[in-house]
Design a protein around this motif. Structure first.
Motif, mmCIF file in Angstrom:
data_model
loop_
_atom_site.group_PDB
_atom_site.id
_atom_site.type_symbol
_atom_site.label_atom_id
_atom_site.label_comp_id
_atom_site.label_asym_id
_atom_site.label_seq_id
_atom_site.Cartn_x
_atom_site.Cartn_y
_atom_site.Cartn_z
ATOM 1 N N SER A 163 0.971 -1.236 0.090
ATOM 2 C CA SER A 163 -0.347 0.518 0.308
ATOM 3 C C SER A 163 0.730 1.523 -0.560
ATOM 4 N N ARG A 164 0.251 2.329 -0.586
ATOM 5 C CA ARG A 164 0.801 3.780 -0.641
ATOM 6 C C ARG A 164 1.338 4.011 0.913
ATOM 7 N N GLU A 165 0.093 3.673 2.012
ATOM 8 C CA GLU A 165 0.133 3.384 3.308
ATOM 9 C C GLU A 165 1.575 3.410 4.323
ATOM 10 N N LEU A 166 1.966 2.053 3.912
ATOM 11 C CA LEU A 166 3.075 0.974 3.963
ATOM 12 C C LEU A 166 4.218 1.823 3.543
ATOM 13 N N TYR A 167 3.995 1.883 2.307
ATOM 14 C CA TYR A 167 5.664 3.171 1.102
ATOM 15 C C TYR A 167 6.578 3.904 2.192
ATOM 16 N N ASP A 168 5.333 4.647 1.867
ATOM 17 C CA ASP A 168 5.567 6.585 3.174
ATOM 18 C C ASP A 168 6.112 6.167 4.405
ATOM 19 N N GLU A 169 5.288 5.461 5.285
ATOM 20 C CA GLU A 169 5.739 4.791 6.670
ATOM 21 C C GLU A 169 7.312 4.068 6.220
ATOM 22 N N SER A 170 7.194 2.855 5.480
ATOM 23 C CA SER A 170 9.189 3.149 5.370
ATOM 24 C C SER A 170 10.203 3.909 4.979
ATOM 25 N N LEU A 171 9.030 4.870 4.173
ATOM 26 C CA LEU A 171 10.678 5.815 3.905
ATOM 27 C C LEU A 171 11.099 6.584 6.147
ATOM 28 N N THR A 172 10.123 6.762 6.720
ATOM 29 C CA THR A 172 10.069 7.376 7.761
ATOM 30 C C THR A 172 10.907 6.117 9.318
ATOM 31 N N TRP A 173 11.095 5.419 8.659
ATOM 32 C CA TRP A 173 12.350 3.789 8.540
ATOM 33 C C TRP A 173 13.712 4.252 8.820
ATOM 34 N N ILE A 174 13.046 4.181 7.437
ATOM 35 C CA ILE A 174 14.884 4.366 6.949
ATOM 36 C C ILE A 174 16.106 5.914 6.176
ATOM 37 N N GLU A 175 14.842 6.558 6.669
ATOM 38 C CA GLU A 175 15.676 7.856 6.959
ATOM 39 C C GLU A 175 16.413 8.560 6.912
ATOM 40 N N PRO A 176 17.210 8.145 8.113
ATOM 41 C CA PRO A 176 18.337 8.405 8.476
ATOM 42 C C PRO A 176 19.479 7.627 7.542
ATOM 43 N N TYR A 177 19.074 6.952 6.515
ATOM 44 C CA TYR A 177 19.978 6.125 5.573
ATOM 45 C C TYR A 177 19.817 6.558 4.779
ATOM 46 N N ILE A 178 18.426 7.469 4.253
ATOM 47 C CA ILE A 178 18.444 7.469 2.410
ATOM 48 C C ILE A 178 20.115 8.856 2.431
ATOM 49 N N ASN A 179 20.089 8.284 1.042
ATOM 50 C CA ASN A 179 21.441 9.091 -0.181
ATOM 51 C C ASN A 179 21.552 9.652 -1.153
ATOM 52 N N VAL A 180 20.240 8.608 -1.437
ATOM 53 C CA VAL A 180 19.887 9.336 -2.625
ATOM 54 C C VAL A 180 19.484 10.900 -2.875
ATOM 55 N N PRO A 181 19.882 11.574 -3.976
ATOM 56 C CA PRO A 181 19.362 12.991 -3.427
ATOM 57 C C PRO A 181 18.368 12.763 -3.838
ATOM 58 N N ARG A 182 17.246 12.525 -3.137
ATOM 59 C CA ARG A 182 15.821 12.733 -3.598
ATOM 60 C C ARG A 182 14.619 14.408 -4.024
ATOM 61 N N GLU A 183 16.086 15.713 -3.499
ATOM 62 C CA GLU A 183 15.649 16.676 -3.613
ATOM 63 C C GLU A 183 15.825 16.840 -5.163
ATOM 64 N N GLN A 184 16.378 16.515 -5.841
ATOM 65 C CA GLN A 184 16.142 16.746 -7.452
ATOM 66 C C GLN A 184 15.925 15.772 -7.834
ATOM 67 N N MET A 185 15.062 15.029 -7.236
ATOM 68 C CA MET A 185 13.608 13.625 -7.530
ATOM 69 C C MET A 185 12.327 14.594 -7.335
ATOM 70 N N THR A 186 12.115 15.739 -7.191
ATOM 71 C CA THR A 186 10.333 16.001 -6.497
ATOM 72 C C THR A 186 10.140 16.126 -7.673
ATOM 73 N N PRO A 187 10.375 16.393 -8.571
ATOM 74 C CA PRO A 187 9.477 16.725 -10.006
ATOM 75 C C PRO A 187 8.565 15.339 -10.418
ATOM 76 N N PHE A 188 9.403 14.312 -10.088
ATOM 77 C CA PHE A 188 8.617 12.191 -9.766
ATOM 78 C C PHE A 188 7.915 12.559 -8.540
ATOM 79 N N THR A 189 8.805 12.686 -7.399
ATOM 80 C CA THR A 189 8.228 12.634 -6.141
ATOM 81 C C THR A 189 6.581 12.955 -6.034
ATOM 82 N N ASP A 190 6.494 13.667 -6.296
ATOM 83 C CA ASP A 190 6.112 15.421 -5.908
ATOM 84 C C ASP A 190 4.070 14.751 -7.202
ATOM 85 N N ASN A 191 4.598 14.339 -7.927
ATOM 86 C CA ASN A 191 4.181 14.484 -9.606
ATOM 87 C C ASN A 191 3.340 12.778 -9.652
ATOM 88 N N ILE A 192 4.144 12.222 -8.636
ATOM 89 C CA ILE A 192 3.735 10.265 -9.340
ATOM 90 C C ILE A 192 1.917 10.281 -9.038
#
Length: 457
Positions: free
Chosen positions: A376-405
């Motif tokens: 589910s999207r809810e579980l996916y979003d929650e999983s991002l909070t679990w791993i937030e300290p380890y996220i190392n991809v430049p997600r700020e460069q990906m917002t045109p995708f992540t904000d609109n998909i």
């Protein structure tokens, strides 16, 4: 996989390449009489992955074997690619556990080439967790399950932020229409001499990306009749628009570039080398670009596909963790343990997600690449909070995708003879890119006839 040094390349095919480790039984899997352990051959990375990827895998392997001391994991280099996969499968040279795209699963099911894992999936409680649409990809006509959906993506537009800047374009404002894609491509080529836009055209990927463009313009290349048969609808206005778009980039603008026979691997190589400004591919491509092709993360950008026309959407996709039906019960049980631990638990369990992210991060592997949830999207979003300290991809460069998909509705790939039709469409794409005077209408009419003949076999 004990270390990169243990990897031996078992063979190189045009597309699917499989490497095995020293000490691997030719038959694959089963008990190792010397240790009393079950040897399990599992897919790892395509040939060419960096050493850090193997270091991360070695740590994950150690974690698994600490929990399962009766199983010996043998890592195998692996890359699924269309034309030669069936040969590898029939020849028994694939790992015991490997992955296949959603599109290939139906053909494998029809040919009885996947292990039935219904009982195991039900025992693990997954059948109620998966998105029903995604679960359908591993469901046979008998209602049984033959694999574990482990990752999904939407096709998107990847772009080089550095080339945008050199062309005077704002990398935080990527194109939102296909006309803008063409304009931006022209500016990039004029300013840098590089291909402003490129597209895959070989080894079934030309047909794949032609279908991506068709769906993004509201068309469909196949109608599923719901009874195992299908109607080819390749000859439609949207597909014609895609081919005309490619023709104009190549022959009128000169912004397509000189390489017209790229496939998944070679276009990624060209993009990572800074030779391509934009191209369409799965939204999960960042990991492979960095790990396997040496992309500088600072130059990467991604946005949603421009959508035009009624019923337009990004073509979705994904892959499935599966096993061959020829392995024995002992190897199957070990394979299910590995699939559950390596692929599935990090989607469902916070401790498993954190352990996986930590191991990847400590080896400088990508954590946080944009995906679509198989649950589910809810579980996916929650999983991002679990791993937030380890996220190392430049997600700020990906917002045109992540904000609109989430505002786009993915379109499923055709279900009948998918790869065969893609191979047929490769020829159409290549003809348009190599013959300035190609008759697009005639090409589509013939492709529709040929595709229907395939579907009717």
């Amino acid at each position: 996989m004990k270390s990169p040094a243990r990897v031996l390349l078992a063979g190189v095919a045009t597309l699917a390449t499989v490497g095995a480790l020293v000490g691997c039984s030719a038959a694959g899997g089963g008990s190792d009489d010397s240790s009393g352990k079950t040897e399990l051959r599992v897919a790892t990375f395509p040939p060419g992955a960096d050493e850090a990827a193997y270091e991360a895998f070695a740590e994950q392997e150690k974690q698994f074997e600490d929990k399962h001391p009766d199983i010996d994991i043998i890592g195998v280099e692996y890359e699924w690619e269309g034309p030669t996969f069936a040969v590898q499968l029939a020849g028994g040279s694939l790992p015991d556990v490997f992955t296949v795209p959603f599109t290939d699963a139906k053909t494998l099911l029809e040919n009885d080439q996947l292990m039935d894992v219904t009982e195991e999936m039900e025992d693990l409680g997954y059948t109620d967790s998966f998105n029903p649409i995604i679960l359908d990809a591993v469901t046979g006509d008998d209602g049984h399950y033959y694999g574990f959906p482990r990752q999904a993506y939407a096709n998107a537009l990847s772009y080089n932020r550095q080339l945008f800047e050199e062309a005077g374009l704002d990398p935080d404002s990527p194109p939102t229409t296909w006309d803008e894609v063409r304009e931006y491509a022209q500016q990039i080529t004029d300013a840098t001499g590089k291909a402003g836009y490129s597209q895959m055209a070989a080894n079934n990927t030309g047909g794949w990306q032609l279908t991506v463009g068709t769906a993004a313009r509201g068309g469909r290349t196949q109608i599923d009749n719901g009874d195992g048969t299908a109607e080819s609808t390749i000859d439609n206005d949207a597909t014609k628009e895609v081919l005309q778009f490619l023709h104009d980039l190549k022959w009128e603008d000169g912004s397509f570039g000189s390489k017209v026979d790229l496939d998944w691997g070679t276009i990624n190589q060209e993009f990572a080398a800074g030779n391509v400004g934009m191209y369409t591919t799965g939204s999960d491509i960042y990991t492979a670009l960095v790990r396997d092709f040496g992309l500088d993360p600072d130059v990467y950008g991604i946005t949603v596909l421009p959508l035009e026309g009624e019923d337009a959407g990004p073509l979705g996709g994904g892959d499935i963790a599966v096993m061959s039906p020829t392995i024995d019960d002992e190897t199957k049980a070990a394979g299910v343990e590995w699939i559950d631990w390596y692929y599935m638990q990090k989607l469902l369990n916070e401790d498993a997600a954190v352990a996986d992210a930590k191991a990847l991060s400590e080896s400088d592997q990508a954590v946080g690449t944009p995906l679509l949830p198989v649950l589910s999207r809810e579980l996916y979003d929650e999983s991002l909070t679990w791993i937030e300290p380890y996220i190392n991809v430049p997600r700020e460069q990906m917002t045109p995708f992540t904000d609109n998909i989430w505002d786009q509705t993915p379109v499923g790939e055709a279900k009948v003879k998918t790869q065969e039709v893609y191979a047929l469409l490769d020829e159409v794409v290549q003809t348009v890119l190599t013959d300035e005077n190609a008759d697009i209408d005639a090409l589509l009419a013939q492709a529709q006839t040929d595709a229907q003949a395939l579907l009717d076999e």
